[in-house]
Design an enzyme around this catalytic site. Structure first.
Site: not given
Ligand code: FAS
Ligand code: PHB
Length: 389
Positions: A72, A200, A292, A296, A384
């Site tokens: 991704h 998200y 979560p 990480k 990220y």
């Protein structure tokens, strides 16, 4: 039995450490209280940083990830009825890989078996002993028979509820904790993901996350009250709630189906300092927990065992204690930055009971800033995809 490093726990941290040590010629034994099937049955993380994949490659356990993992280059933040893409690759030149923790664990288990290394499953009553001396040992019970392993070092890779951290006298530990007033209800379904990248979503009804395990298996999460029970969430209710929390296009295109796994996980931020107690070292969830939201947890376990394996290599190859003496500070520096990022993502995306209208508007301002500022978007991206080891 005698070994150089006795590892407690056969989750990702313990298994990856075991393979890294094996690669460096450092003898090790893993003690796990569950069966391999039980460990593999836990549905957890789904996203790997490039550094984690590189470690799997280093120990020869990365082939299937490269074949089956999904690369991704970005993710989407949804709020106010619209989706906004964050171009992580454009900002950092790095990608993330979607490849389930279950698969990582299986690949590492298979690598360990192929190397003929000793793993003792269903080891009961495991106890790290004398780790404040230079002759540490680990006792355990297997099939009703008591055993003891003499070792040079103990690696506590036994997760948040493990025995390692619990064996440290409280006066030697400093813990930091934030418990979030909600949980994540997650499901797996053999349905195609609603979108090729993760979504998200910040919504007045609560957070939602659309993710996946493959192009045929989806994973979805919705924020739920901490005291909710799975029985209150039949599939139909879950799908209806998810549709309400994502944008209309996603809701219209969502393919629903029977859940093949459903679970509620509490969310907490937790760090125990230090990560070393004499001859015992903590790694992974045994030392720290992150919500979560930032993906990480598993990746921090990987960087911990990278640092720890390097430290042991220095000790045995170069007769230097610099690595083991510096392990805790080195690992915690990266841990705390991931704890901060995971807390920030959770704070920005979830509904908090006490936030009020002001808090809700601050969240939307933060999201608006992140998706419209190159600098803010780059900051989210570099955290990220994973800060450097
Ligand atoms: P683990 O907990 O995975 O492994 C510890 C092992 O030690 C276990 O196998 C346990 O059986 C064993 N053990 C415990 N006590 C023992 C004892 N006394 N003797 C011997 N063995 C013992 N992270 C993400 O990045 N994304 C996610 O979406 C995500 N979802 C999660 C959902 C849940 C419900 C949980 C609990 C965690 C989730 N995590 C997620 C975090 C998770 O992936 C962890 O970060 C990861 O499992 C860390 O790996 P370990 O440190 O190896 O700990
Ligand atoms: C998952 O795929 O399970 C996943 C991905 C990203 C997260 C949390 C969970 O932030």
């Amino acid at each position: 039995m005698r070994t150089k490093v006795a590892i407690i726990g056969a989750g990702p941290a313990g298994l990856l450490l075991g393979q890294l040590l094996h690669r460096y010629g450092i003898d090790n034994v893993i003690l796990e209280r569950q069966t391999p099937e039980y460990v593999l049955g836990r549905i957890r993380a789904g996203l790997l940083e490039e550094g984690t994949v590189a470690l799997l490659d280093e120990v020869g356990a990365g082939a299937r990830a490269h074949q089956e993992g999904l690369i991704h280059h970005g993710l989407e933040l949804a709020f106010g009825g619209a989706r906004h893409r964050i171009d992580m690759y454009g900002a950092t030149g790095k990608t993330v890989m979607i490849y389930g923790q279950t698969e990582v664990t299986l690949d590492l288990m298979n690598a360990r078996k192929a190397a003929g290394l000793t793993s003792i499953y269903q080891a009961a009553d495991v106890k790290p002993l004398d780790f404040d001396t230079d002759r540490p040992r680990v006792s355990y019970v297997k099939d009703g028979v008591s055993h003891e392993i003499e070792c040079d070092f103990i690696a506590g890779c036994d997760g948040f509820h493990g025995v390692s951290r619990a064996s440290v006298k409280p006066s030697a530990l400093k813990t930091y904790e934030r418990i979030y007033p909600f949980g994540w209800l997650g499901i797996l379904s053999d349905t195609p993901p609603v979108s090729p990248e993760l979504i998200y979503s910040n919504h007045a009804r609560g957070f939602a996350l659309c993710t996946m395990r493959s192009t045929k298996r989806s994973r979805y999460y919705v924020q739920c009250p901490l005291d909710d029970d799975i029985a209150q969430w039949p599939d139909e209710r879950f799908w209806g709630e998810l549709k309400r929390r994502i944008d209309q296009k996603a809701a219209d295109e969502l393919v629903t189906g029977p859940s093949i796994e459903k679970s509620i996980a509490p969310l907490r931020s937790f760090v125990a300092e230090p990560m070393r107690f004499g001859r015992m070292f903590l790694a992974g969830d045994a030392s720290h927990i992150v919500p979560p939201t930032g993906a990480k947890g598993l990746n921090l376990a990987a960087s911990d065992v990278h640092y720890l394996s390097q430290a042991f290599r220095e000790y045995y190859d170069e007769k230097s204690s610099a690595g083991i003496d510096g392990y805790s500070a080195r690992a915690l520096a990266r841990v705390w930055k991931a704890v901060r990022f995971s807390w920030w993502m959770t704070s920005m995306l979830h509904q908090f009971p006490e936030q009020g209208e002001f808090g809700a508007r601050i969240q939307l301002a933060e999201l608006d800033y992140v998706v419209n500022s190159k600098a803010a978007s780059a900051s989210l991206s570099e955290n990220y995809v994973g800060l450097p080891f």
